[in-house]
Design an enzyme around this catalytic site. Sequence first.
Site, mmCIF file in Angstrom:
data_model
loop_
_atom_site.group_PDB
_atom_site.id
_atom_site.type_symbol
_atom_site.label_atom_id
_atom_site.label_comp_id
_atom_site.label_asym_id
_atom_site.label_seq_id
_atom_site.Cartn_x
_atom_site.Cartn_y
_atom_site.Cartn_z
ATOM 1 N N TRP A 102 3.999 -2.920 7.538
ATOM 2 C CA TRP A 102 5.019 -4.225 7.468
ATOM 3 C C TRP A 102 5.061 -3.875 6.060
ATOM 4 C CZ3 TRP A 102 7.651 -3.646 11.696
ATOM 5 C CH2 TRP A 102 7.139 -3.101 12.459
ATOM 6 N N ASP A 169 4.881 -13.433 5.872
ATOM 7 C CA ASP A 169 5.367 -12.291 7.138
ATOM 8 C C ASP A 169 3.525 -13.127 8.270
ATOM 9 O OD1 ASP A 169 5.922 -10.918 9.387
ATOM 10 O OD2 ASP A 169 5.957 -8.922 8.066
ATOM 11 N N LYS A 193 6.165 -11.025 19.551
ATOM 12 C CA LYS A 193 4.470 -10.771 19.231
ATOM 13 C C LYS A 193 3.945 -11.894 19.771
ATOM 14 C CE LYS A 193 4.960 -7.123 16.893
ATOM 15 N NZ LYS A 193 5.313 -7.328 15.582
HETATM 16 C C1 LIG Z 1 6.228 -6.487 14.393
HETATM 17 C C2 LIG Z 1 6.464 -7.042 12.933
HETATM 18 C C3 LIG Z 1 7.344 -7.158 12.259
HETATM 19 C C4 LIG Z 1 8.548 -6.471 12.729
HETATM 20 O O1 LIG Z 1 9.627 -7.220 13.272
HETATM 21 P P1 LIG Z 1 10.549 -6.962 14.287
HETATM 22 O O2 LIG Z 1 11.089 -8.110 14.877
HETATM 23 O O3 LIG Z 1 10.757 -5.915 14.952
HETATM 24 O O4 LIG Z 1 11.692 -6.913 13.241
HETATM 25 C C5 LIG Z 1 7.335 -7.686 10.639
HETATM 26 N N1 LIG Z 1 6.131 -7.169 10.493
HETATM 27 C C6 LIG Z 1 4.952 -7.474 11.412
HETATM 28 C C7 LIG Z 1 3.554 -8.570 10.418
HETATM 29 C C8 LIG Z 1 4.615 -6.890 12.819
HETATM 30 O O5 LIG Z 1 4.213 -7.201 13.519
#
Ligand SMILES: *Cc1c(COP(=O)(O)O)cnc(C)c1O
Length: 357
Positions: A102, A169, A193
Site C-alpha cells: 500500500w 494511512d 476493513k
Molecule cells: C485495503 C487498503 C488500502 C486500499 O483500500 P481501498 O479502499 O480498496 O482503496 C489502502 N491502504 C491500506 C493499508 C489497506 O489495507
Amino acid sequence: MKGKHNFSAGPGILPAEVIKEAAAGVLNINNTGLSILEVSHRDKDFMAIMEEARSLVKELMGLGNDYKVLFLGGGASLQFAMVPSNLLATGGTAAYLDTGVWAHKAIKEAKMVGNVNIIASSENEKYNHIPKNITIPTDASYLHITSNNTIYGTQMHHFPDSPIPVVCDMSSDIFSRRMDFSKFDLIYAGAQKNMGAAGATMVIVKESILGKTGRKMFSMLDYQVHIKGESMYNTPPVFSVYVCMLTMQWLKKNGGLAWIEGINRKKAELMYSEIDRNSLFTGTVVKEDRSWMNATFLLTKAELEETFNKMWKEAGIVGIKGHRDVGGYRASMYNALTIEDVQALVDVMKELEKKNG
Ligand SMILES: *Cc1c(COP(=O)(O)O)cnc(C)c1O
C-alpha cells in the site's frame, strides 16, 4: 455471521448487532417508512447521520475542532492521489516510508505530482519489519506512513516525532487502539476493513495544513471543497456512512478505544503465542512489529497444507488464506472478531499438531 469465524482481510467482519441495525435501516430508517437506500442525502434524517458520524470520529479519537472529518468516495486508493495533490508543494518533495504494497502504491501516485524521497524501506527483507531510526527531512512537504500493513502483517507500534506534517494511512487499524491522534495532521482509512461497509473513506485533516501548494485542482480532489461542502459536495456513500456511524456507536457504547484495545491485545496474544508454540507454524514478521490486526504465518511442513485447509474450513473458519505476495496464512482480527473466534482457529492449529506434529 452466525456459525462462522470471519478472518477476512477486507471487506472484513462487522459486529453482528451493527449488521442487524443496518439491515433494519435498509427496511425503514428512523421510522420514516423509507429505506436508507432511498432517502436524499439532503434529507434531515441523513444529514443527522452524517453529522453524528463526523462528530463520533472526533470524540473517539479525542480530536478538537482544528480537525475536519470527511467521508469521501474512491477508497483509500484515491487518497494516494489526493494527499500529494493537496499537500505536496509545487516543485517540492514528499517523504515516504516504504513498508509494503500500500505504501508503494501511495508512492507511485505521489511521483505523478512531485518529488518523492523514500526515507526508508524494508523491501529487501520482504517487508517483514518496520524500518527503525528513520530521519525525517525537515524540508519535505509531509511524511507519509502506513500504520498497519495489511498484506505483510506489520504494524507501527511507535510513531516518530516529526518536524513536518504527518499523513497516515490507517485503513486497516483505525479505531483499534488508543493513540495520541494529535500527532497526525492527516489520517485516512477506507471503511471496509475495520469501520463499516465498503464505499466510504474517512479523512481527518488539520485544516491549517491545506491551501499552501498553489496548485489548481479538480474540485473532487480538493479537500477544501469537501470541507466547505461538509462532506456533501457531491452525493456521499450514504449507506457506508450509515454503517460507519453504527459501528462507532457500538464502539462508544462499549467503552471506546480503551475497551477495544484491551480485546485486540488479548486476541493478538492468543494468536501469536500459538504461532510461536506450535511446531507446525512460523510467523513471517519480526516480533516487535507484529500486527494486532493481521497475523501472517506459514506452515513448517508444506505437505500438511491440504489437511489444514480442510480442517479450518470444517471448523467454520473463513478468510485465512494468505495474500498472494506472502503465501501461507493471514488471520485478520479486526475489532468485531471475538476472542472465541481466535480460540476456534487456535484449537484447529493445536489439533493439526496433535495429529501430525
Ligand atoms: C485495503 C487498503 C488500502 C486500499 O483500500 P481501498 O479502499 O480498496 O482503496 C489502502 N491502504 C491500506 C493499508 C489497506 O489495507
